[in-house]
Design an enzyme around this catalytic site. Structure first.
Site: not given
Ligand code: 13P
Length: 250
Positions: A9, A11, A96, A98, A174, A213
């Site tokens: 992903n 983002k 998601h 976010e 993250g 992560s």
């Molecule tokens: P990270 O791997 O950067 O922690 O993000 C995970 C995530 O939100 C994948 O959709």
């Protein structure tokens, strides 16, 4: 056997130049990818044409990070599931954390988006997960089950036969703080159990990915858990070598 997947992903990251290098390296290194072990990339809408150009005809699947809850019409700025599918996409992330936290995606809206994706043949990757406050209050199971039940209520448990679930604890996204394999496994087993109460066969074939992560150094241990069928990868999916190493841990 359940399908196993590692999906990146991206983002809000990328440029045509950096994507080209990253995608080329992924194609060259994805010799392990197969229908049983899927490597996938979910990029910003603006780059779906580039994904089609570079990944079309390869073993790597690709898709979007969201779809509109509307099919067409006067909805400025939206991108429909049909438009995503029009670029040869197979995948669409919905729900998601976010988007839930920053863009008003409620359980009901996420369920509508899930249906929009499925209606055009995309495989929705439904994200669920609790915040740190919810975990500390002992509400993890209530939260993830509510998020999953919203989709089951809207589309029926059989809709999960053509879907993927991703458990992403918000506190692990993250932050560098990965859920321990045992913590993640417990929630994955719980989620599979929620589905199994309604349809055992759908539950046993449903891929449930872990996200938060995931790195090359912790992927194998996570993916070795009985109910963890792969990962949804943020930061590490932007570095070809790391992403491929995670994929090889499937
Ligand atoms: P990270 O791997 O950067 O922690 O993000 C995970 C995530 O939100 C994948 O959709």
């Amino acid at each position: 056997m359940r399908q196993r997947l590692v999906v990146g992903n991206w983002k809000l990251n990328g440029s045509r130049a950096t994507n080209a290098a990253l995608l080329r390296a992924c194609v060259e290194g994805a010799d392990f990818a197969s229908p049983a072990k899927v490597l996938g990339v979910c990029a910003p809408f603006a780059y779906l044409a580039q994904l089609q150009e570079v990944l079309g005809g390869t073993a790597i699947q690709y898709g979007s990070q969201d779809v509109s809850r509307f099919a067409s019409g006067a909805f400025t700025g939206e991108v429909s599931a049909a438009m995503v599918a029009d670029f040869g996409c197979r995948l669409a992330i919905v729900g998601h954390s976010e988007r839930r936290a920053l863009f008003g995606d409620t359980d009901e809206i996420v369920a509508i988006k899930f249906g929009m994706a499925q209606a055009v043949g995309l495989t929705p990757i439904l994200c669920v997960g609790e915040s740190l406050a919810e975990r500390e209050a002992g509400d993890t199971e209530a939260v993830v089950s509510r998020q999953l039940q919203a989709v089951i209520a809207a589309h029926g448990v059989k809709s999960l036969a053509k879907a993927v679930v991703a458990y992403e604890p918000v506190w692990a996204i993250g932050t560098g703080k990965t859920a321990s394999p045992a913590q993640a496994q417990a929630v994955h087993a719980f989620l599979r159990g929620v589905v199994a109460e309604q349809d055992a066969s759908v539950a046993s074939s449903l891929p449930i990915l872990y996200g938060g992560s995931v790195k090359a150094s912790n992927a194998a241990e996570l993916f070795a858990q009985a109910d963890i069928d792969g990962g949804l990868i943020g930061g590490a999916s932007l570095v070809a070598e790391d992403f491929l190493a995670i994929g090889r841990s499937l």
